[in-house]
Write an enzyme that holds these catalytic residues in place. Sequence first.
Site, PDB file in Angstrom:
ATOM      1  N   ARG A  61       0.836  -1.206   0.000  1.00  0.00           N
ATOM      2  CA  ARG A  61       0.000   0.000   0.000  1.00  0.00           C
ATOM      3  C   ARG A  61       0.867   1.250   0.000  1.00  0.00           C
ATOM      4  NH1 ARG A  61      -3.360   2.600   4.765  1.00  0.00           N
ATOM      5  NH2 ARG A  61      -4.843   3.882   3.594  1.00  0.00           N
ATOM      6  N   HIS A  65       0.763   4.158  -2.817  1.00  0.00           N
ATOM      7  CA  HIS A  65       0.524   5.560  -2.483  1.00  0.00           C
ATOM      8  C   HIS A  65       1.704   6.443  -2.877  1.00  0.00           C
ATOM      9  CE1 HIS A  65      -3.014   5.267   0.584  1.00  0.00           C
ATOM     10  NE2 HIS A  65      -3.139   4.375  -0.393  1.00  0.00           N
ATOM     11  N   GLY A  71       5.150  10.230  -8.800  1.00  0.00           N
ATOM     12  CA  GLY A  71       5.867   9.043  -9.244  1.00  0.00           C
ATOM     13  C   GLY A  71       6.512   8.297  -8.087  1.00  0.00           C
ATOM     14  N   ASP A  73       9.032   7.906  -6.045  1.00  0.00           N
ATOM     15  CA  ASP A  73      10.246   8.644  -5.677  1.00  0.00           C
ATOM     16  C   ASP A  73      10.483   8.724  -4.177  1.00  0.00           C
ATOM     17  OD1 ASP A  73       8.261  10.385  -4.903  1.00  0.00           O
ATOM     18  OD2 ASP A  73       9.153  12.162  -5.830  1.00  0.00           O
ATOM     19  N   ASN A  92      -3.020   8.917   3.837  1.00  0.00           N
ATOM     20  CA  ASN A  92      -1.791   8.297   4.340  1.00  0.00           C
ATOM     21  C   ASN A  92      -1.708   8.198   5.864  1.00  0.00           C
ATOM     22  OD1 ASN A  92      -0.667   7.802   1.800  1.00  0.00           O
ATOM     23  ND2 ASN A  92       0.197   9.860   1.671  1.00  0.00           N
ATOM     24  N   PRO A 160      -6.199   7.357  -5.070  1.00  0.00           N
ATOM     25  CA  PRO A 160      -7.594   6.916  -5.193  1.00  0.00           C
ATOM     26  C   PRO A 160      -8.191   6.612  -3.821  1.00  0.00           C
ATOM     27  CG  PRO A 160      -6.168   5.728  -6.729  1.00  0.00           C
ATOM     28  CD  PRO A 160      -5.262   6.481  -5.799  1.00  0.00           C
ATOM     29  N   HIS A 190      -6.131  -6.097  -2.520  1.00  0.00           N
ATOM     30  CA  HIS A 190      -7.051  -6.079  -1.386  1.00  0.00           C
ATOM     31  C   HIS A 190      -7.351  -7.487  -0.882  1.00  0.00           C
ATOM     32  CE1 HIS A 190      -8.845  -1.823  -2.405  1.00  0.00           C
ATOM     33  NE2 HIS A 190      -7.583  -1.792  -2.018  1.00  0.00           N
ATOM     34  N   SER A 246      -9.354 -14.750   4.561  1.00  0.00           N
ATOM     35  CA  SER A 246      -8.238 -15.004   3.646  1.00  0.00           C
ATOM     36  C   SER A 246      -7.277 -13.825   3.606  1.00  0.00           C
ATOM     37  CB  SER A 246      -8.777 -15.294   2.232  1.00  0.00           C
ATOM     38  OG  SER A 246      -7.743 -15.619   1.340  1.00  0.00           O
TER      39      SER A 246
END
Length: 325
Positions: A61, A65, A71, A73, A92, A160, A190, A246
């Site tokens: 994740r 993000h 980009g 970086d 975040n 997103p 996910h 799961s």
Amino acid sequence: MKMRNQSYFKVLILCFLVASTHAQLQLGFYAKSCPKAEKIILNFVHEHIHNAPSLAAALIRMHFHDCFVRGCDGSILLNSTTNQAEKNAPPNLTVRGFDFIDRIKSLVEAECPGVVSCADIIALSARDSIVVTGGPFWKVPTGRRDGVVSKLQEATQNIPAPFFNFTSLQTSFANQGLDLKDLVLLSGAHTIGISLCTSFSNRLYNFTGKGDQDPSLDSEYAKNLKTLKCKNINDNTTIVEMDPGSRNTFDLSYYNQVVKRRGLFQSDSALLTNSVTKSLVTQLLHGSIEIFYDEFAKSMEKMGQIKVKIGSEGEIRKHCALVNS
């Protein structure tokens, strides 16, 4: 003739520049400058991830993000200074693993000071953590440089959100050069991990602002969530498995949940609202786990090269949370 030669020369220069650009991001980039780097990262992940398997989901994740803002970086790792940094943006605030990356960085720095970027450490540790926990392998070409700018507003705008509908998801991914197939495959991450109730509780209690429930969410599943997990809309402490039963296994179960209208987020349900993405979900479920792994790997490799900084761009940070002084 002279003009033709000049044009030919320009083409050669252009080809050389393109080749040089791609040559900066390559498999085994540190083979000579820091030959033990990738092994150090893998060993650390292998040693510690079994004690905290949920970190595998957290690291992939973080990688996601990071890449969606300026980009791949490493800008997600920077602390706030005169401005609020990405890590303080709402998307975040629940990202974990910063200390994990810092610990890897300190080991790599001890071996090869100022050589390996934090951006590459994120990309490699995300891949290694998934592999170590039994998930798919993908290639991670290296040579990324670290960014020196990190802005809260950009993270808020570009990452997103779990409440995105299909149109918003498509736009967000397209802005990063990713297509609908990438959207479906990357959503497959996910299949592992957890979420706080507040990331989806509006679907249970106030979907349209009228105290209603999201009709696209299976009613029995919604009832169980309200009864056993998220007992009010403001519960910001209870965690829920994104792929119930799961969450530690990287498999196709997530897509089964989506088809059953039990995707936890609105963005999961959105995959069924478009004919292309719905068909892709169906194809994955009718295929093998090997096909899923192979296709997921391709999308991860593609995502990992979004707007990377190479050559003389950016820097190699000494400490991942701080720009070099």
